[in-house]
Design a protein around this motif. Structure first.
Motif, PDB file in Angstrom:
ATOM      1  N   UNK A  29      -6.162   7.903   1.006  1.00 11.08           N
ATOM      2  CA  UNK A  29      -6.161   6.699   1.834  1.00 11.08           C
ATOM      3  C   UNK A  29      -6.036   7.066   3.306  1.00 11.08           C
ATOM      4  N   UNK A  30      -5.156   8.009   3.603  1.00 18.31           N
ATOM      5  CA  UNK A  30      -5.038   8.508   4.980  1.00 18.31           C
ATOM      6  C   UNK A  30      -6.367   9.073   5.469  1.00 18.31           C
TER       7      UNK A  30
ATOM      8  N   UNK B 211      -8.322   0.820  13.159  1.00 17.37           N
ATOM      9  CA  UNK B 211      -8.279   1.841  12.103  1.00 17.37           C
ATOM     10  C   UNK B 211      -7.334   2.980  12.466  1.00 17.37           C
ATOM     11  N   UNK B 212      -7.282   3.358  13.743  1.00 19.85           N
ATOM     12  CA  UNK B 212      -6.322   4.384  14.147  1.00 19.85           C
ATOM     13  C   UNK B 212      -4.895   3.888  13.939  1.00 19.85           C
ATOM     14  N   UNK B 213      -4.661   2.599  14.207  1.00 21.04           N
ATOM     15  CA  UNK B 213      -3.331   2.023  13.956  1.00 21.04           C
ATOM     16  C   UNK B 213      -3.024   2.028  12.454  1.00 21.04           C
ATOM     17  N   UNK B 214      -4.013   1.682  11.636  1.00 25.68           N
ATOM     18  CA  UNK B 214      -3.829   1.710  10.183  1.00 25.68           C
ATOM     19  C   UNK B 214      -3.530   3.130   9.711  1.00 25.68           C
ATOM     20  N   UNK B 215      -4.234   4.094  10.276  1.00 26.92           N
ATOM     21  CA  UNK B 215      -3.978   5.495   9.936  1.00 26.92           C
ATOM     22  C   UNK B 215      -2.540   5.865  10.281  1.00 26.92           C
ATOM     23  N   UNK B 216      -2.078   5.452  11.447  1.00 30.59           N
ATOM     24  CA  UNK B 216      -0.700   5.738  11.844  1.00 30.59           C
ATOM     25  C   UNK B 216       0.311   5.101  10.910  1.00 30.59           C
ATOM     26  N   UNK B 217       0.047   3.876  10.481  1.00 33.75           N
ATOM     27  CA  UNK B 217       0.946   3.208   9.537  1.00 33.75           C
ATOM     28  C   UNK B 217       0.986   3.935   8.199  1.00 33.75           C
ATOM     29  N   UNK B 218      -0.164   4.393   7.748  1.00 25.89           N
ATOM     30  CA  UNK B 218      -0.216   5.126   6.481  1.00 25.89           C
ATOM     31  C   UNK B 218       0.478   6.477   6.589  1.00 25.89           C
ATOM     32  N   UNK B 219       0.293   7.166   7.709  1.00 22.02           N
ATOM     33  CA  UNK B 219       0.970   8.445   7.914  1.00 22.02           C
ATOM     34  C   UNK B 219       2.479   8.236   7.917  1.00 22.02           C
ATOM     35  N   UNK B 220       2.934   7.182   8.594  1.00 27.26           N
ATOM     36  CA  UNK B 220       4.362   6.873   8.635  1.00 27.26           C
ATOM     37  C   UNK B 220       4.903   6.625   7.237  1.00 27.26           C
ATOM     38  N   UNK B 221       4.144   5.903   6.418  1.00 26.07           N
ATOM     39  CA  UNK B 221       4.578   5.617   5.048  1.00 26.07           C
ATOM     40  C   UNK B 221       4.619   6.884   4.201  1.00 26.07           C
TER      41      UNK B 221
ATOM     42  N   UNK C 230       0.602  -2.466   4.439  1.00 27.62           N
ATOM     43  CA  UNK C 230      -0.514  -2.395   3.501  1.00 27.62           C
ATOM     44  C   UNK C 230      -1.399  -3.632   3.585  1.00 27.62           C
ATOM     45  N   UNK C 231      -0.791  -4.768   3.853  1.00 26.58           N
ATOM     46  CA  UNK C 231      -1.581  -5.984   4.053  1.00 26.58           C
ATOM     47  C   UNK C 231      -2.440  -5.840   5.305  1.00 26.58           C
ATOM     48  N   UNK C 232      -1.876  -5.261   6.368  1.00 24.10           N
ATOM     49  CA  UNK C 232      -2.641  -5.000   7.595  1.00 24.10           C
ATOM     50  C   UNK C 232      -3.834  -4.091   7.296  1.00 24.10           C
ATOM     51  N   UNK C 233      -3.587  -3.013   6.576  1.00 19.54           N
ATOM     52  CA  UNK C 233      -4.669  -2.068   6.250  1.00 19.54           C
ATOM     53  C   UNK C 233      -5.730  -2.768   5.404  1.00 19.54           C
ATOM     54  N   UNK C 234      -5.299  -3.593   4.466  1.00 19.74           N
ATOM     55  CA  UNK C 234      -6.250  -4.305   3.606  1.00 19.74           C
ATOM     56  C   UNK C 234      -7.090  -5.294   4.418  1.00 19.74           C
ATOM     57  N   UNK C 235      -6.477  -5.970   5.379  1.00 25.57           N
ATOM     58  CA  UNK C 235      -7.209  -6.915   6.232  1.00 25.57           C
ATOM     59  C   UNK C 235      -8.220  -6.180   7.101  1.00 25.57           C
ATOM     60  N   UNK C 236      -7.809  -5.065   7.699  1.00 23.21           N
ATOM     61  CA  UNK C 236      -8.736  -4.283   8.519  1.00 23.21           C
ATOM     62  C   UNK C 236      -9.901  -3.776   7.675  1.00 23.21           C
ATOM     63  N   UNK C 237      -9.620  -3.347   6.457  1.00 24.70           N
ATOM     64  CA  UNK C 237     -10.694  -2.890   5.566  1.00 24.70           C
ATOM     65  C   UNK C 237     -11.641  -4.039   5.226  1.00 24.70           C
TER      66      UNK C 237
ATOM     67  N   UNK D 288     -14.379   0.416   1.948  1.00 18.46           N
ATOM     68  CA  UNK D 288     -14.277   0.032   0.537  1.00 18.46           C
ATOM     69  C   UNK D 288     -13.329   0.962  -0.221  1.00 18.46           C
ATOM     70  N   UNK D 289     -13.368   2.248   0.084  1.00 15.58           N
ATOM     71  CA  UNK D 289     -12.450   3.190  -0.569  1.00 15.58           C
ATOM     72  C   UNK D 289     -11.003   2.857  -0.213  1.00 15.58           C
ATOM     73  N   UNK D 290     -10.750   2.631   1.076  1.00 18.47           N
ATOM     74  CA  UNK D 290      -9.389   2.297   1.513  1.00 18.47           C
ATOM     75  C   UNK D 290      -8.948   0.971   0.904  1.00 18.47           C
ATOM     76  N   UNK D 291      -9.837  -0.021   0.909  1.00 14.24           N
ATOM     77  CA  UNK D 291      -9.494  -1.330   0.331  1.00 14.24           C
ATOM     78  C   UNK D 291      -9.176  -1.200  -1.154  1.00 14.24           C
ATOM     79  N   UNK D 292      -9.922  -0.382  -1.860  1.00 11.36           N
ATOM     80  CA  UNK D 292      -9.669  -0.194  -3.286  1.00 11.36           C
ATOM     81  C   UNK D 292      -8.347   0.491  -3.563  1.00 11.36           C
ATOM     82  N   UNK D 293      -8.046   1.552  -2.821  1.00 10.02           N
ATOM     83  CA  UNK D 293      -6.802   2.288  -3.042  1.00 10.02           C
ATOM     84  C   UNK D 293      -5.574   1.455  -2.661  1.00 10.02           C
ATOM     85  N   UNK D 294      -5.629   0.809  -1.510  1.00 12.20           N
ATOM     86  CA  UNK D 294      -4.496  -0.002  -1.074  1.00 12.20           C
ATOM     87  C   UNK D 294      -4.390  -1.262  -1.929  1.00 12.20           C
ATOM     88  N   UNK D 295      -5.523  -1.841  -2.292  1.00  8.17           N
ATOM     89  CA  UNK D 295      -5.511  -3.015  -3.166  1.00  8.17           C
ATOM     90  C   UNK D 295      -4.915  -2.712  -4.522  1.00  8.17           C
ATOM     91  N   UNK D 296      -5.181  -1.532  -5.044  1.00  8.26           N
ATOM     92  CA  UNK D 296      -4.588  -1.122  -6.311  1.00  8.26           C
ATOM     93  C   UNK D 296      -3.071  -1.028  -6.185  1.00  8.26           C
TER      94      UNK D 296
END
Length: 157
Positions: free
Chosen positions: A121-122, A83-93, A45-52, A21-29
């Motif tokens: 978010x990371x 989630x590890x993939x989402x973390x990697x995408x966020x770190x890359x960003x 970010x859409x990927x991270x939001x879907x996983x959340x 929920x925290x990740x969805x809120x931050x990325x959704x914002x």
């Protein structure tokens, strides 16, 4: 012992829901505030939001007390990898922004601002991956323990 594993499972599910929920809120914002013609940079970010969203849904469903609550461990493991993939995408960003720095430098997250939001978010995506992995390991342990209890004993020795 089953009571302890069930209580631990419930605690892990609540943490999974909270972190997602925290990740969805931050990325959704961020997605809500984003203004651009091209949607390609938004794919991560859409990927991270879907996983959340999937994590929140499955966490709520599996929080219900069913006897088969520990048999979901393969899906828990799959979500941990997602989630590890989402973390990697966020770190890359984040490393491509002005924030840069070390990946696990999560100090001063409560000060606010762009960099602190993305560091948060990371952090919560990494914690979510760890919690889903712990839930999968708990389910695997429980299933193996129950299987060993019901295994036939060879008395011929």
């Amino acid at each position: 012992m089953p009571v302890i594993s069930r209580i631990l499972s419930i605690a892990l599910r609540v943490a999974e829901i909270a972190f997602a929920a925290v990740v969805a809120g931050l990325v959704g914002s961020y997605l809500h505030d984003y203004r651009s013609d091209s949607g390609l940079p938004l794919a991560r970010f859409i990927y991270v939001e879907i996983i959340a969203g999937i994590s929140i849904l499955l966490g709520l469903l599996w929080l219900l007390p069913f006897a088969s609550g520990f048999f979901h461990w393969p899906v828990d493991l799959l979500l941990s990898f997602a989630w590890f993939a989402a973390f990697g995408l966020l770190v890359n960003y984040v490393n491509r922004t002005t924030c840069g720095g070390h990946t696990f430098d999560w100090g001063h997250l409560t000060r606010g601002g762009f960099c602190q939001r993305w560091r948060s978010t990371e952090a919560f995506s990494f914690l979510s991956a760890i919690i889903w992995l712990a839930s999968a390991l708990l389910g695997l342990w429980f299933i193996r323990r129950e299987r060993n209890k019901t295994a036939p004993v060879d008395d011929r020795a």
